[in-house]
Design a protein around this motif. Sequence first.
Motif, short mmCIF file in Angstrom:
data_model
loop_
_atom_site.label_atom_id
_atom_site.label_comp_id
_atom_site.label_asym_id
_atom_site.label_seq_id
_atom_site.Cartn_x
_atom_site.Cartn_y
_atom_site.Cartn_z
N ALA A 13 0.83 -1.20 0.00
CA ALA A 13 0.00 0.00 0.00
C ALA A 13 0.87 1.25 0.00
O ALA A 13 2.05 1.20 0.35
N TRP A 14 0.24 2.33 -0.39
CA TRP A 14 0.85 3.65 -0.27
C TRP A 14 0.00 4.47 0.71
O TRP A 14 -1.23 4.46 0.64
N PHE A 15 0.71 5.16 1.56
CA PHE A 15 0.11 6.11 2.48
C PHE A 15 0.80 7.45 2.26
O PHE A 15 1.89 7.52 1.69
N ARG A 16 0.18 8.51 2.75
CA ARG A 16 0.85 9.80 2.70
C ARG A 16 0.59 10.57 3.99
O ARG A 16 -0.42 10.36 4.66
N GLN A 17 1.53 11.45 4.29
CA GLN A 17 1.41 12.26 5.49
C GLN A 17 1.64 13.71 5.13
O GLN A 17 2.79 14.14 4.90
N PRO A 18 0.56 14.48 5.06
CA PRO A 18 0.70 15.91 4.79
C PRO A 18 1.39 16.61 5.95
O PRO A 18 1.38 16.09 7.08
N PRO A 19 1.94 17.77 5.72
CA PRO A 19 2.62 18.49 6.80
C PRO A 19 1.70 18.74 7.97
O PRO A 19 0.60 19.26 7.82
N GLY A 20 2.13 18.34 9.16
CA GLY A 20 1.36 18.58 10.37
C GLY A 20 0.11 17.73 10.54
O GLY A 20 -0.69 17.98 11.44
N LYS A 21 -0.05 16.72 9.69
CA LYS A 21 -1.25 15.89 9.76
C LYS A 21 -0.89 14.42 9.92
O LYS A 21 0.28 14.04 9.84
N GLU A 22 -1.90 13.62 10.14
CA GLU A 22 -1.68 12.19 10.32
C GLU A 22 -1.45 11.49 8.97
O GLU A 22 -1.85 11.99 7.92
N ARG A 23 -0.84 10.33 9.06
CA ARG A 23 -0.63 9.51 7.88
C ARG A 23 -1.96 8.90 7.45
O ARG A 23 -2.71 8.37 8.29
N VAL A 24 -2.25 8.98 6.14
CA VAL A 24 -3.53 8.48 5.63
C VAL A 24 -3.31 7.54 4.46
O VAL A 24 -2.33 7.63 3.72
N GLY B 198 3.01 16.00 0.52
CA GLY B 198 3.25 15.23 1.74
C GLY B 198 4.37 14.24 1.53
O GLY B 198 4.95 14.15 0.45
N VAL B 199 4.66 13.50 2.59
CA VAL B 199 5.61 12.40 2.50
C VAL B 199 4.83 11.13 2.17
O VAL B 199 3.86 10.80 2.86
N TYR B 200 5.25 10.46 1.14
CA TYR B 200 4.58 9.25 0.69
C TYR B 200 5.36 8.02 1.16
O TYR B 200 6.57 7.93 0.94
N TYR B 201 4.64 7.11 1.78
CA TYR B 201 5.23 5.90 2.34
C TYR B 201 4.68 4.65 1.67
O TYR B 201 3.48 4.55 1.41
N CYS B 202 5.55 3.72 1.45
CA CYS B 202 5.19 2.40 0.99
C CYS B 202 5.12 1.46 2.20
O CYS B 202 5.94 1.58 3.11
N ALA B 203 4.15 0.55 2.19
CA ALA B 203 3.99 -0.35 3.32
C ALA B 203 3.61 -1.73 2.82
O ALA B 203 2.99 -1.89 1.76
N ALA B 204 3.96 -2.74 3.60
CA ALA B 204 3.64 -4.13 3.26
C ALA B 204 2.99 -4.81 4.46
O ALA B 204 3.42 -4.62 5.60
N GLY B 205 1.96 -5.58 4.18
CA GLY B 205 1.27 -6.30 5.24
C GLY B 205 0.48 -7.44 4.67
O GLY B 205 0.45 -7.66 3.46
N ARG B 206 -0.20 -8.16 5.55
CA ARG B 206 -0.93 -9.35 5.10
C ARG B 206 -2.44 -9.12 5.05
O ARG B 206 -3.18 -10.00 4.61
N SER B 207 -2.93 -7.95 5.49
CA SER B 207 -4.36 -7.68 5.49
C SER B 207 -4.72 -6.67 4.40
O SER B 207 -3.93 -5.79 4.08
#
Length: 122
Positions: A35-46, A92-101
């Motif tokens: 998945a990809w998530f992003r975190q805008p400045p001063g906000k939570e990761r979504v 924002g900062v974009y994050y890549c993530a890996a999981g099983r769900s």
Amino acid sequence: QVQLVESGGGLVQAGGSLRLSCATSGRTFSEYRTAWFRQPPGKERVFVARISMSGYSIAYADFVKGRFTISRDNANNTVYLQMNSLKPEDTGVYYCAAGRSASSRTGDYDYWGQGTQVTVSS
């Protein structure tokens, strides 16, 4: 264990495009949803988008539907996020993530990259 390294971020004008890449290591990459998530400045990761192991099941956050496309290449252990028609609010900062769900929650992902900055100017 899976290691993730994002790249492809940068500064772009509104209406422009970027393609983010997430290079992974580990022989079990194809066993994980990504998945990809992003975190805008001063906000939570979504949540932004996710893709199943096979690549056939995909989901997007409403605010990127029709503009972003997630894909994966299991042979090369890479996940992509093509971002078109970018808006300043995509910054924002974009994050890549890996999981099983098949999840949109950050807590359901086991592995994370360090993130890549995307800045969209108006």
